[in-house]
Motif scaffolding. Structure first.
Motif, mmCIF file in Angstrom:
data_model
loop_
_atom_site.group_PDB
_atom_site.id
_atom_site.type_symbol
_atom_site.label_atom_id
_atom_site.label_comp_id
_atom_site.label_asym_id
_atom_site.label_seq_id
_atom_site.Cartn_x
_atom_site.Cartn_y
_atom_site.Cartn_z
ATOM 1 N N SER A 45 -16.169 49.242 -4.875
ATOM 2 C CA SER A 45 -16.615 49.020 -6.252
ATOM 3 C C SER A 45 -18.102 49.280 -6.401
ATOM 4 O O SER A 45 -18.571 49.715 -7.456
ATOM 5 C CB SER A 45 -16.288 47.582 -6.686
ATOM 6 O OG SER A 45 -14.896 47.378 -6.718
ATOM 7 N N ASP A 46 -18.860 49.023 -5.335
ATOM 8 C CA ASP A 46 -20.311 49.251 -5.362
ATOM 9 C C ASP A 46 -20.685 50.699 -5.084
ATOM 10 O O ASP A 46 -21.868 51.056 -5.103
ATOM 11 C CB ASP A 46 -21.006 48.351 -4.335
ATOM 12 C CG ASP A 46 -20.917 46.877 -4.696
ATOM 13 O OD1 ASP A 46 -20.680 46.581 -5.891
ATOM 14 O OD2 ASP A 46 -21.076 46.029 -3.809
ATOM 15 N N GLY A 47 -19.696 51.529 -4.792
ATOM 16 C CA GLY A 47 -19.969 52.941 -4.552
ATOM 17 C C GLY A 47 -20.406 53.256 -3.131
ATOM 18 O O GLY A 47 -20.801 54.386 -2.836
ATOM 19 N N ILE A 48 -20.351 52.258 -2.226
ATOM 20 C CA ILE A 48 -20.751 52.510 -0.840
ATOM 21 C C ILE A 48 -19.766 53.459 -0.170
ATOM 22 O O ILE A 48 -20.149 54.369 0.565
ATOM 23 C CB ILE A 48 -20.834 51.187 -0.042
ATOM 24 C CG1 ILE A 48 -21.812 50.215 -0.727
ATOM 25 C CG2 ILE A 48 -21.240 51.449 1.397
ATOM 26 C CD1 ILE A 48 -23.224 50.737 -0.825
ATOM 27 N N SER A 168 -15.392 41.281 -21.147
ATOM 28 C CA SER A 168 -14.399 40.735 -20.218
ATOM 29 C C SER A 168 -13.442 41.824 -19.738
ATOM 30 O O SER A 168 -13.138 41.929 -18.540
ATOM 31 C CB SER A 168 -13.608 39.609 -20.900
ATOM 32 O OG SER A 168 -12.590 39.117 -20.052
ATOM 33 N N LEU A 169 -12.984 42.670 -20.658
ATOM 34 C CA LEU A 169 -12.097 43.771 -20.291
ATOM 35 C C LEU A 169 -12.791 44.734 -19.335
ATOM 36 O O LEU A 169 -12.200 45.201 -18.358
ATOM 37 C CB LEU A 169 -11.653 44.529 -21.549
ATOM 38 C CG LEU A 169 -10.683 43.832 -22.507
ATOM 39 C CD1 LEU A 169 -10.527 44.658 -23.766
ATOM 40 C CD2 LEU A 169 -9.338 43.607 -21.840
ATOM 41 N N ALA A 170 -14.069 45.036 -19.621
ATOM 42 C CA ALA A 170 -14.805 46.004 -18.817
ATOM 43 C C ALA A 170 -15.062 45.518 -17.409
ATOM 44 O O ALA A 170 -15.327 46.322 -16.509
ATOM 45 C CB ALA A 170 -16.137 46.335 -19.495
ATOM 46 N N SER A 171 -15.000 44.203 -17.200
ATOM 47 C CA SER A 171 -15.308 43.634 -15.887
ATOM 48 C C SER A 171 -14.073 43.365 -15.045
ATOM 49 O O SER A 171 -14.194 42.906 -13.908
ATOM 50 C CB SER A 171 -16.096 42.327 -16.071
ATOM 51 O OG SER A 171 -17.297 42.557 -16.782
ATOM 52 N N LEU A 178 -10.466 51.716 -11.560
ATOM 53 C CA LEU A 178 -9.978 52.928 -12.217
ATOM 54 C C LEU A 178 -11.140 53.841 -12.599
ATOM 55 O O LEU A 178 -11.089 55.056 -12.367
ATOM 56 C CB LEU A 178 -9.164 52.553 -13.453
ATOM 57 C CG LEU A 178 -8.376 53.677 -14.133
ATOM 58 C CD1 LEU A 178 -7.147 53.118 -14.839
ATOM 59 C CD2 LEU A 178 -9.212 54.469 -15.128
ATOM 60 N N VAL A 179 -12.207 53.265 -13.178
ATOM 61 C CA VAL A 179 -13.358 54.075 -13.584
ATOM 62 C C VAL A 179 -14.072 54.636 -12.354
ATOM 63 O O VAL A 179 -14.474 55.804 -12.328
ATOM 64 C CB VAL A 179 -14.316 53.253 -14.464
ATOM 65 C CG1 VAL A 179 -15.613 54.014 -14.715
ATOM 66 C CG2 VAL A 179 -13.640 52.892 -15.785
ATOM 67 N N ALA A 228 -13.353 52.449 -22.103
ATOM 68 C CA ALA A 228 -14.520 52.824 -22.907
ATOM 69 C C ALA A 228 -15.631 51.789 -22.751
ATOM 70 O O ALA A 228 -16.813 52.148 -22.619
ATOM 71 C CB ALA A 228 -14.122 52.965 -24.369
ATOM 72 N N SER A 229 -15.258 50.518 -22.740
ATOM 73 C CA SER A 229 -16.253 49.451 -22.604
ATOM 74 C C SER A 229 -16.902 49.483 -21.231
ATOM 75 O O SER A 229 -18.111 49.249 -21.106
ATOM 76 C CB SER A 229 -15.603 48.084 -22.842
ATOM 77 O OG SER A 229 -15.082 47.996 -24.154
ATOM 78 N N ARG A 230 -16.123 49.791 -20.201
ATOM 79 C CA ARG A 230 -16.688 49.872 -18.847
ATOM 80 C C ARG A 230 -17.725 50.996 -18.759
ATOM 81 O O ARG A 230 -18.808 50.811 -18.178
ATOM 82 C CB ARG A 230 -15.566 50.119 -17.821
ATOM 83 C CG ARG A 230 -16.054 50.245 -16.382
ATOM 84 C CD ARG A 230 -16.679 48.965 -15.914
ATOM 85 N NE ARG A 230 -17.374 49.105 -14.637
ATOM 86 C CZ ARG A 230 -18.137 48.165 -14.109
ATOM 87 N NH1 ARG A 230 -18.300 47.018 -14.737
ATOM 88 N NH2 ARG A 230 -18.740 48.355 -12.959
#
Length: 539
Positions: A45-48, A168-171, A178-179, A228-230
């Motif tokens: 999730s952090d892109g590592i 909340s949805l974006a988190s 997915l993003v 979209a929110s993310r």
């Protein structure tokens, strides 16, 4: 039953594999010894790491094959007696089974708890189990697509557009994954842009690869507000604003790669269209030979950019590679003996020793105003991102006539058209004739894939992974270079039509754009059809 008895030692090898690429992993793994799966996905999730990196590490350590999305069939069916909650909790989904056999293939993303899960599947369903690894975001997407159909309407009704709800949805972990996976896949496929487009009943995500858009993913429309929110959250945009266009920029890390992302939103009838431009610093080679200039063309162009003063223009439509060509010229000129200042909208790439200025019309920093200040900064070379109006053109010409080399771009179809464009702006012909030294017109064409030689298939008949079966991988430029001599200066001074200027250029040795493309097709770099597609509007 494959993979049921994965030894602890095998999973410990994951630490050795991932620590080679990320030194801090070993220490973190010791502290998260009982929650290694959580650690791995947190680092994703952090892109590592990318999810693909993680799957390779798991496969190498445990001996379980990875099933790539492009090799996967889309005929997923609901397996009886399995609930959505169970599948989502354990991130596992049945992939293939045959009622006439006893074998069931499961897709998993987490090998740490696989032994217990497979024991349950074997004993409950009385089948032999085969497991394959695949990305967690893909499994979650398939679960929701196959097992979550009945709840789509409820989801649509339950989502409001308050800022708190959108944040909340974006988190949500699934949306974050997915993003992130969307970015990761875009990088793997060498996409330059990501298009997120809401439609009446669905959301479509498309990638632009080598200038051509292709569909990457179709999602239920109910997932659009969260996605979209993310993206807005990542890009620092107003998450609750959906009625006005927004623009943003952010920097992200995907699989240890540092990338700049430009974000644009546009309200439409079905929601906001979102386009993300991916700027990969490691993927750009600012080298005239790399971008496709052949030896004779490159030699002529290098002579032009080494003149002490004057204007050199690079022209072509949006997306034709003009910025890359200009930065390639900058890389040749960039040394301690020269002061180089650029004014751009936006500044796409940063280069050492260059003084780079970002246009900001909100505070009155336009190309024209910025250029006025630049000429007082004692530059040797000035790069103007684009000449858009008479004022900017006249300031650039004045700078060229007072001892500066000015490089810039125009949106015209061909080299001769650049001269007509300047005259149409209202610039006096004698000023253009005395300051302009050359115009380079260009387009981008797709290159024949080096792995499959253009047929889109490997030797065994399977789809070529490098080009995804298209037969093309990467792009190069095709060019025409107009150099201004005395005959042409006289023609420009009397406002000769572009057709006459083009003929003078050809008579003096200019290779037309189409001819340069056909030469590259003969060399096997591209195809005649590709050249025709890219250059037809320039003929």
């Amino acid at each position: 039953m494959v993979g049921v008895n994965i030894a602890n030692g095998a999973l410990d090898r994951v630490v050795d594999i991932l620590a080679n690429d990320y030194g801090a992993y070993r220490e973190k793994a010791e502290r998260f010894s009982n929650k290694r799966s959580e650690l791995d996905w947190s680092l994703c999730s952090d892109g590592i790491f990318s999810e693909s990196d993680l799957m390779v590490a798991y496969s190498t350590a445990c001996g379980i094959d990875v099933l790539e999305e492009e090799d996967m069939h889309n005929d997923f069916k609901k397996y009886p007696s399995l609930t959505l909650e169970y599948l989502n909790t354990h991130c596992i989904i049945p992939y293939e089974w045959n009622e006439e056999t006893t074998e069931l293939t499961l897709l998993i993303a987490d090998p740490y708890s696989v032994s217990k899960l497979l024991y349950h599947f074997k004993n409950f369903f009385k089948r032999d189990i085969v497991v394959k690894l695949t990305r967690r975001s893909l499994i979650e997407r398939m679960i929701n697509m196959v097992y979550n159909e009945d709840s789509e309407a409820a989801d649509m009704e339950s989502h409001d557009d308050s800022e708190e709800t959108l944040r909340s949805l974006a988190s949500e972990a699934k949306i974050v994954r997915l993003v992130n996976e969307m970015f990761s896949r875009a990088v793997e496929m060498r996409a330059s842009d990501i298009h997120i487009e809401p439609e009446e009943t669905r959301m479509v995500i498309r990638f632009r690869v080598d200038g051509i858009l292709s569909e990457y993913l179709v999602c239920p429309l109910s997932q659009y507000p969260a996605i979209a929110s993310r993206i807005k959250l990542v890009g620092g945009l107003n998450i609750a604003e959906s009625r006005r266009p927004q623009d943003g920029r952010t920097q992200i890390y995907v699989g240890r790669q540092d990338m700049d992302i430009r974000i644009s939103t546009l309200p439409t009838m079905s929601g906001e269209s979102i386009v993300l431009r991916i700027l990969r610093k490691d993927a750009i080679a600012f080298d005239l030979s790399v971008i496709g200039m052949l030896g004779d063309m490159q030699e002529k162009f290098e002579k032009l950019i080494k003149i002490p003063h004057g204007i050199l223009l690079v022209v072509g439509p949006t997306g034709s590679g003009k910025t890359t060509t200009l930065y390639s010229a900058m890389s040749l000129l960039n040394d301690v003996k020269r002061k180089i200042i650029t004014i751009e909208d936006p500044v796409e790439y940063q280069m050492d020793r260059l003084t780079q200025v970002q246009v900001n019309s909100n505070i009155g920093l336009t190309f024209a105003n910025g250029l006025r200040s630049i000429v007082r900064q004692d530059p040797d070379v000035i790069l103007v991102g684009e000449i858009r109006d008479k004022e900017t053109a006249e300031i650039a010409i004045n700078a060229a006539l007072t001892g500066h080399l000015v490089l810039s771009t125009l949106h015209t179809n061909d080299a001769a058209g650049a001269i007509s464009r300047l005259l149409d702006m209202g610039v006096e012909g004698f000023l253009v004739a005395s300051s302009l030294f050359g115009v380079l017109s260009q387009r981008l064409v797709r290159k024949v894939c080096s792995e499959c030689s253009g047929d889109g298939k490997n030797e065994d008949g399977s789809k070529c992974k490098k080009c995804n079966g298209s037969g093309f991988s990467g792009r190069c430029g095709i060019f025409e270079l107009l150099t201004v001599n005395e005959e042409m200066r006289r023609a420009i001074s009397r406002n000769a039509p572009s057709s006459e200027i083009a003929q003078i250029a050809v008579d003096n040795g200019m290779t037309p754009l189409m001819d340069d493309g056909l030469r590259k097709a003969q060399l096997g770099m591209t195809t005649r059809a590709e050249v025709t597609r890219a250059a037809v509007d320039a003929t």
